[in-house]
Motif scaffolding. Structure first.
Motif, short mmCIF file in Angstrom:
data_model
loop_
_atom_site.label_atom_id
_atom_site.label_comp_id
_atom_site.label_asym_id
_atom_site.label_seq_id
_atom_site.Cartn_x
_atom_site.Cartn_y
_atom_site.Cartn_z
N GLU A 59 5.78 6.89 -5.90
CA GLU A 59 4.43 7.44 -5.81
C GLU A 59 3.84 7.35 -4.41
O GLU A 59 2.64 7.12 -4.23
CB GLU A 59 3.51 6.75 -6.83
N MET A 60 4.70 7.48 -3.39
CA MET A 60 4.20 7.52 -2.03
C MET A 60 3.85 8.98 -1.70
O MET A 60 4.59 9.88 -2.06
CB MET A 60 5.27 7.03 -1.05
N PRO A 61 2.73 9.22 -1.05
CA PRO A 61 2.39 10.60 -0.67
C PRO A 61 3.39 11.13 0.37
O PRO A 61 3.58 10.50 1.41
CB PRO A 61 0.99 10.47 -0.05
N ILE A 62 4.02 12.25 0.06
CA ILE A 62 5.07 12.80 0.91
C ILE A 62 4.67 14.18 1.42
O ILE A 62 4.21 15.02 0.64
CB ILE A 62 6.39 13.02 0.13
N SER A 63 4.88 14.42 2.70
CA SER A 63 4.82 15.77 3.23
C SER A 63 6.17 16.08 3.86
O SER A 63 6.85 15.17 4.35
CB SER A 63 3.74 15.89 4.31
N ILE A 64 6.55 17.34 3.82
CA ILE A 64 7.83 17.73 4.42
C ILE A 64 7.58 18.88 5.39
O ILE A 64 6.95 19.88 5.02
CB ILE A 64 8.86 18.16 3.35
N LEU A 65 8.05 18.70 6.61
CA LEU A 65 7.94 19.76 7.63
C LEU A 65 9.34 20.30 7.93
O LEU A 65 10.27 19.52 8.18
CB LEU A 65 7.32 19.19 8.92
N PHE A 66 9.46 21.61 7.89
CA PHE A 66 10.72 22.26 8.24
C PHE A 66 10.57 22.85 9.64
O PHE A 66 9.67 23.67 9.88
CB PHE A 66 11.07 23.36 7.23
N ALA A 67 11.42 22.43 10.55
CA ALA A 67 11.31 22.89 11.94
C ALA A 67 12.71 23.08 12.51
O ALA A 67 13.70 22.61 11.93
CB ALA A 67 10.53 21.87 12.77
N ASP A 68 12.78 23.76 13.66
CA ASP A 68 14.06 24.06 14.29
C ASP A 68 15.00 24.70 13.25
O ASP A 68 14.57 25.50 12.45
CB ASP A 68 14.66 22.79 14.93
N ASP A 92 0.84 -1.19 0.00
CA ASP A 92 0.00 0.00 0.00
C ASP A 92 0.88 1.24 0.00
O ASP A 92 2.10 1.16 0.12
CB ASP A 92 -0.94 0.02 1.22
N LYS A 93 0.23 2.37 -0.16
CA LYS A 93 0.98 3.62 -0.19
C LYS A 93 0.96 4.25 1.20
O LYS A 93 -0.07 4.79 1.63
CB LYS A 93 0.36 4.59 -1.21
N LYS A 94 2.07 4.17 1.90
CA LYS A 94 2.15 4.80 3.22
C LYS A 94 2.31 6.30 3.05
O LYS A 94 3.04 6.76 2.17
CB LYS A 94 3.36 4.25 3.98
N LYS A 95 1.63 7.03 3.91
CA LYS A 95 1.81 8.49 3.91
C LYS A 95 3.05 8.81 4.73
O LYS A 95 3.14 8.48 5.91
CB LYS A 95 0.59 9.18 4.52
N VAL A 96 4.01 9.44 4.09
CA VAL A 96 5.31 9.67 4.71
C VAL A 96 5.48 11.14 5.06
O VAL A 96 5.25 12.02 4.22
CB VAL A 96 6.46 9.24 3.77
#
Lengths: 130, 121
Positions: free
Chosen positions: B35-44, B3-7
């Motif tokens: 084709e995995m759904p990717i989000s990127i968070l920028f912190a610190d 399956d496509k894990k949300k990363v």
């Protein structure tokens, strides 16, 4: 539960390199399975056969190798990160015209696709040493 | 793959002091290829990856900004930035070269909850 572990910590520089090993042992003792250990960034030094720590210190590369043999683990060292830092198997040593190779037994060089696969196949992916 | 894990990738390091930022981009692009759904968070310190006009060549590095700008071509357009980190580092949202959705601590908790896998760099 199916785990995968990402190790970004260099052995002997970061405590998390050893913590990753202990975490792997613990989850296997608890009856979980470990789909893959992916060594990335400075973590690739874990795959060096030339590491020669003092006798009275933990031998992190050797301990991974032992654990892998006991549990048939898949120890993957990121090829791009490793070649850059000088951890090569015989294939890569030949490709780059190097006089020797130093990837430890029990480890294999492969690409980031193996990390993507580990993410897809595992219930939990745990990062050490970011 | 089953399956496509949300990363969710969390970037917490400044762009050039360590290899983390580049390593993270390579992982994002690879997951994008699968084709995995990717989000990127920028912190610190990771918020510094979003500002522009890097002179990376002066310290023998490749400029990461172009790679960040290329993410939408890999269908990676879910970029987030921690508001508190921006404030801590004296950055304003308007000073960022790469646009990202601002999130407070509560929203970041929810973001993490909403993903199957979190990778930290």
């Amino acid at each position: 539960m199916i785990f995968s572990i990402v190790v970004q910590a260099a052995p002997y520089s970061c405590q998390s390199a050893e913590t990753a090993l202990r975490f792997a042992r613990s989850l296997l003792e608890k009856g979980h399975s470990l789909h893959r250990v992916f060594f990335y960034g400075d973590g690739i030094h874990t795959g060096s056969a030339l590491a020669s720590p003092p006798q009275d210190e933990i031998n992190i590369p050797a301990d991974w190798n032992t654990l892998a043999a006991e549990h048939d683990l898949d120890l993957v060292v990121c090829i791009a990160a490793a070649v850059r830092r000088g951890v090569l198997d015989t294939n890569e040593a030949g490709r780059y015209g190097k006089s020797g190779s130093n990837l430890a037994e029990g480890f294999e060089l492969s690409g980031l696709g193996q990390l993507a696969d580990a993410i897809a196949q595992s219930d939990r992916v745990i990062t050490f040493g970011a | 793959m089953p399956d496509k894990k949300k990363v969710l990738i969390i970037n917490r390091r400044a762009p050039y002091g360590r290899s983390n930022a580049r390593d993270s981009l390579d992982v994002a692009l690879t997951c994008g290829v699968f084709e995995m759904p990717i989000s990127i968070l920028f912190a610190d310190d990771g918020v510094f990856q979003l500002i522009g006009n890097h002179q990376a060549g002066d310290i023998g590095q490749k400029n990461l900004s172009a790679n960040l700008a290329a993410l939408p071509m890999y269908d990676i357009d879910q970029l987030f930035v921690c508001t508190e980190s921006l404030n801590t580092h004296g950055l304003t949202f308007d000073s960022l070269e790469h646009s990202a959705t601002q999130l407070d601590q509560t929203a970041i908790q929810q973001l993490i909850q909403d993903h199957d896998v979190v990778l930290t760099f």
